[in-house]
Design a protein around this motif. Sequence first.
Motif, PDB file in Angstrom:
ATOM      1  N   LYS A   9      65.099  46.990  37.201  1.00 27.76           N
ATOM      2  CA  LYS A   9      65.247  45.750  37.959  1.00 27.76           C
ATOM      3  C   LYS A   9      63.903  45.116  38.291  1.00 27.76           C
ATOM      4  O   LYS A   9      63.841  43.966  38.677  1.00 27.76           O
ATOM      5  CB  LYS A   9      66.063  46.007  39.230  1.00 27.76           C
ATOM      6  CG  LYS A   9      65.363  46.840  40.270  1.00 27.76           C
ATOM      7  CD  LYS A   9      66.185  46.818  41.557  1.00 27.76           C
ATOM      8  CE  LYS A   9      65.474  47.606  42.623  1.00 27.76           C
ATOM      9  NZ  LYS A   9      66.054  47.422  43.933  1.00 27.76           N
ATOM     10  N   TYR A  10      62.795  45.885  38.170  1.00 30.19           N
ATOM     11  CA  TYR A  10      61.506  45.305  38.508  1.00 30.19           C
ATOM     12  C   TYR A  10      60.833  44.612  37.331  1.00 30.19           C
ATOM     13  O   TYR A  10      59.781  44.024  37.485  1.00 30.19           O
ATOM     14  CB  TYR A  10      60.555  46.375  39.069  1.00 30.19           C
ATOM     15  CG  TYR A  10      60.986  46.889  40.414  1.00 30.19           C
ATOM     16  CD1 TYR A  10      61.015  48.254  40.685  1.00 30.19           C
ATOM     17  CD2 TYR A  10      61.398  46.019  41.417  1.00 30.19           C
ATOM     18  CE1 TYR A  10      61.416  48.722  41.907  1.00 30.19           C
ATOM     19  CE2 TYR A  10      61.806  46.486  42.642  1.00 30.19           C
ATOM     20  CZ  TYR A  10      61.820  47.849  42.887  1.00 30.19           C
ATOM     21  OH  TYR A  10      62.231  48.310  44.103  1.00 30.19           O
ATOM     22  N   GLU A  19      35.574  30.611  41.959  1.00 35.16           N
ATOM     23  CA  GLU A  19      36.172  31.836  42.488  1.00 35.16           C
ATOM     24  C   GLU A  19      35.835  33.023  41.596  1.00 35.16           C
ATOM     25  O   GLU A  19      35.433  34.084  42.071  1.00 35.16           O
ATOM     26  CB  GLU A  19      37.684  31.631  42.616  1.00 35.16           C
ATOM     27  CG  GLU A  19      38.440  32.821  43.133  1.00 35.16           C
ATOM     28  CD  GLU A  19      38.101  33.178  44.554  1.00 35.16           C
ATOM     29  OE1 GLU A  19      37.641  32.305  45.308  1.00 35.16           O
ATOM     30  OE2 GLU A  19      38.263  34.354  44.911  1.00 35.16           O
ATOM     31  N   ARG A  23      32.247  33.934  42.063  1.00 36.84           N
ATOM     32  CA  ARG A  23      32.051  34.636  43.337  1.00 36.84           C
ATOM     33  C   ARG A  23      32.469  36.094  43.213  1.00 36.84           C
ATOM     34  O   ARG A  23      31.797  36.998  43.701  1.00 36.84           O
ATOM     35  CB  ARG A  23      32.841  33.926  44.434  1.00 36.84           C
ATOM     36  CG  ARG A  23      32.740  34.591  45.800  1.00 36.84           C
ATOM     37  CD  ARG A  23      33.841  34.094  46.705  1.00 36.84           C
ATOM     38  NE  ARG A  23      35.078  34.794  46.428  1.00 36.84           N
ATOM     39  CZ  ARG A  23      35.645  35.659  47.261  1.00 36.84           C
ATOM     40  NH1 ARG A  23      35.091  35.931  48.395  1.00 36.84           N
ATOM     41  NH2 ARG A  23      36.765  36.246  46.930  1.00 36.84           N
ATOM     42  N   ARG A  24      33.599  36.294  42.495  1.00 38.23           N
ATOM     43  CA  ARG A  24      34.090  37.662  42.359  1.00 38.23           C
ATOM     44  C   ARG A  24      33.127  38.522  41.557  1.00 38.23           C
ATOM     45  O   ARG A  24      32.854  39.668  41.922  1.00 38.23           O
ATOM     46  CB  ARG A  24      35.459  37.657  41.682  1.00 38.23           C
ATOM     47  CG  ARG A  24      36.524  37.228  42.623  1.00 38.23           C
ATOM     48  CD  ARG A  24      37.884  37.382  42.044  1.00 38.23           C
ATOM     49  NE  ARG A  24      38.867  36.861  42.952  1.00 38.23           N
ATOM     50  CZ  ARG A  24      40.172  36.942  42.757  1.00 38.23           C
ATOM     51  NH1 ARG A  24      40.614  37.522  41.668  1.00 38.23           N
ATOM     52  NH2 ARG A  24      41.002  36.441  43.629  1.00 38.23           N
ATOM     53  N   LEU A  64      30.151  39.398  43.616  1.00 38.01           N
ATOM     54  CA  LEU A  64      30.500  40.380  44.650  1.00 38.01           C
ATOM     55  C   LEU A  64      30.597  41.778  44.057  1.00 38.01           C
ATOM     56  O   LEU A  64      30.136  42.750  44.644  1.00 38.01           O
ATOM     57  CB  LEU A  64      31.826  39.986  45.310  1.00 38.01           C
ATOM     58  CG  LEU A  64      32.286  40.892  46.441  1.00 38.01           C
ATOM     59  CD1 LEU A  64      31.259  40.897  47.538  1.00 38.01           C
ATOM     60  CD2 LEU A  64      33.610  40.450  46.986  1.00 38.01           C
ATOM     61  N   LEU A  65      31.168  41.863  42.848  1.00 40.33           N
ATOM     62  CA  LEU A  65      31.278  43.177  42.209  1.00 40.33           C
ATOM     63  C   LEU A  65      29.903  43.755  41.925  1.00 40.33           C
ATOM     64  O   LEU A  65      29.658  44.952  42.102  1.00 40.33           O
ATOM     65  CB  LEU A  65      32.080  43.072  40.913  1.00 40.33           C
ATOM     66  CG  LEU A  65      33.585  42.911  41.107  1.00 40.33           C
ATOM     67  CD1 LEU A  65      34.254  42.589  39.784  1.00 40.33           C
ATOM     68  CD2 LEU A  65      34.206  44.163  41.659  1.00 40.33           C
ATOM     69  N   LEU A 112      42.888  30.717  38.973  1.00 35.97           N
ATOM     70  CA  LEU A 112      41.615  30.866  39.678  1.00 35.97           C
ATOM     71  C   LEU A 112      40.635  29.809  39.226  1.00 35.97           C
ATOM     72  O   LEU A 112      40.509  29.524  38.041  1.00 35.97           O
ATOM     73  CB  LEU A 112      41.015  32.232  39.384  1.00 35.97           C
ATOM     74  CG  LEU A 112      41.758  33.440  39.931  1.00 35.97           C
ATOM     75  CD1 LEU A 112      41.059  34.693  39.465  1.00 35.97           C
ATOM     76  CD2 LEU A 112      41.790  33.403  41.433  1.00 35.97           C
ATOM     77  N   ARG A 154      60.899  37.834  38.827  1.00 41.54           N
ATOM     78  CA  ARG A 154      60.095  38.422  39.875  1.00 41.54           C
ATOM     79  C   ARG A 154      58.631  38.084  39.750  1.00 41.54           C
ATOM     80  O   ARG A 154      57.836  38.460  40.585  1.00 41.54           O
ATOM     81  CB  ARG A 154      60.235  39.940  39.799  1.00 41.54           C
ATOM     82  CG  ARG A 154      61.608  40.374  40.207  1.00 41.54           C
ATOM     83  CD  ARG A 154      61.512  41.586  41.037  1.00 41.54           C
ATOM     84  NE  ARG A 154      62.808  42.027  41.467  1.00 41.54           N
ATOM     85  CZ  ARG A 154      63.013  42.689  42.572  1.00 41.54           C
ATOM     86  NH1 ARG A 154      61.999  42.992  43.329  1.00 41.54           N
ATOM     87  NH2 ARG A 154      64.207  43.063  42.907  1.00 41.54           N
ATOM     88  N   VAL A 155      58.247  37.403  38.665  1.00 41.70           N
ATOM     89  CA  VAL A 155      56.816  37.172  38.465  1.00 41.70           C
ATOM     90  C   VAL A 155      56.325  36.159  39.485  1.00 41.70           C
ATOM     91  O   VAL A 155      56.934  35.124  39.708  1.00 41.70           O
ATOM     92  CB  VAL A 155      56.564  36.664  37.030  1.00 41.70           C
ATOM     93  CG1 VAL A 155      55.122  36.281  36.860  1.00 41.70           C
ATOM     94  CG2 VAL A 155      56.959  37.715  36.029  1.00 41.70           C
ATOM     95  N   ARG A 156      55.205  36.490  40.109  1.00 38.15           N
ATOM     96  CA  ARG A 156      54.638  35.640  41.158  1.00 38.15           C
ATOM     97  C   ARG A 156      54.017  34.395  40.536  1.00 38.15           C
ATOM     98  O   ARG A 156      53.369  34.481  39.508  1.00 38.15           O
ATOM     99  CB  ARG A 156      53.553  36.434  41.868  1.00 38.15           C
ATOM    100  CG  ARG A 156      53.382  36.108  43.295  1.00 38.15           C
ATOM    101  CD  ARG A 156      52.361  37.045  43.869  1.00 38.15           C
ATOM    102  NE  ARG A 156      52.960  38.287  44.286  1.00 38.15           N
ATOM    103  CZ  ARG A 156      53.448  38.498  45.509  1.00 38.15           C
ATOM    104  NH1 ARG A 156      53.393  37.551  46.400  1.00 38.15           N
ATOM    105  NH2 ARG A 156      53.966  39.649  45.827  1.00 38.15           N
ATOM    106  N   SER A 157      54.198  33.260  41.184  1.00 35.67           N
ATOM    107  CA  SER A 157      53.606  32.030  40.661  1.00 35.67           C
ATOM    108  C   SER A 157      52.515  31.577  41.614  1.00 35.67           C
ATOM    109  O   SER A 157      52.770  31.114  42.711  1.00 35.67           O
ATOM    110  CB  SER A 157      54.674  30.939  40.548  1.00 35.67           C
ATOM    111  OG  SER A 157      55.297  30.776  41.807  1.00 35.67           O
ATOM    112  N   LEU A 158      51.266  31.775  41.192  1.00 34.30           N
ATOM    113  CA  LEU A 158      50.135  31.373  42.024  1.00 34.30           C
ATOM    114  C   LEU A 158      49.262  30.407  41.253  1.00 34.30           C
ATOM    115  O   LEU A 158      49.235  30.441  40.021  1.00 34.30           O
ATOM    116  CB  LEU A 158      49.305  32.608  42.401  1.00 34.30           C
ATOM    117  CG  LEU A 158      49.951  33.612  43.326  1.00 34.30           C
ATOM    118  CD1 LEU A 158      49.167  34.898  43.289  1.00 34.30           C
ATOM    119  CD2 LEU A 158      49.997  33.077  44.738  1.00 34.30           C
TER     120      LEU A 158
END
Lengths: 157, 239
Positions: A49-50, A66, A69-70, A73-74, A62, A55-59
Amino acid sequence: PCRAQPKKKKKVDVRREQAQKDRMKKKLKKLEKAAPELIPIEDFITPLKYSDSSRVRSLPPLSPEETERRVLLLKKWCLFKQKQDEAEKKAIQSLVESQQEALKELRLESEELFQAAIRRDEGLFPFQRDGPTYTPPLAGYDPPEGKCVDVTKVYTQ
Amino acid sequence: RPWRLFGAMCLLRLPRITQPLEKEEEEMAALMGQIELEKSHYSDHEIRKLEEEERLKRRKESLYDDEDDATGKTVIMAQDLEDKWEQKFLQFKAAPRITDDDKKNIRTSLNRKLDSNLMLLVKQKIGNQELWLLPQVEWQPGETLRSTAERAMATFLGDHIQAKILGNAPYGIYKYKFPRAIRTEDNVGAKVFFFKAFLQSNDFTQTELKADYLWVTKNELGDYLKPEYLKKVNRFLLD
């Protein structure tokens, strides 16, 4: 006539029973020789079910700032951890040196004390200690009541 | 043998709370949380929340309210549940990380600086000077140095201390020669062997035999110890 027949029946029955028992034993041996079934690890199998696409997130994607910056930072994190690790190693090194010096001086003093110091401490391990928490324990705290029902599946091989 | 032997005990109270995160650590933690959120799928609770929001929007936009009002039962929305949980969390008050003893800087109590190691220092009379030292006691023939250190601990803190001594071997040594006035053929100077132990018992009725004692962190050691002594002690303290 009355005596002969029952005797034959007994022999045939005994032989048939013996043959049945042997067949059962052979089957048991075959089953035992087969490799035991592997116990499935429930953490490694994702339930179906997963994997639904709903269920895929929609954002929003980047932005390049961003990502930059990441990455920076790493790199900073890498350097920070390296310095931390080096400091730890140096501290441990100095501790070991200090101990070696102490043992050398002790040896100059007296051999028996030195031998007593070198001996292994049996009571030291297993050493157990509760780690630090975020806040200190609250005096007189009454945790709320609750019941915990354990639903883990137990497999036997 | 011209050297007198002393056994000293460095008693450490281990930290009870975690140390505060550095700036880089906090930034990294935030970044990790963000990446985890991006790579994750929706959970059951989130799907329920989204569906209910959709339904609310449709109800507001549609001109007539149909099934939901007709049945008349009150549906608990996921948002309400979240609000309820948030309220419950705000009601809980955790113990403060910076205790009263920290603010007043009472150095004799064990309840300060809960996130770092605390060491015991006592004021002892050596020769004709009163000095702040790690508790030490002279070695007597017939006992190992570790038992000397244990005796040192017991003389200053009483017998009921539960401490885990880390091994039989000494961790450091401090050698000093007596001033020329007291020096003789047999008695050139003294060697102090340091042992380390972790304090196990949390509170104990501090039956102090000799009055002056302090619990200090590694940074505060410099306020009390002599420089040479401090140098030798700092070598075997990890912090």
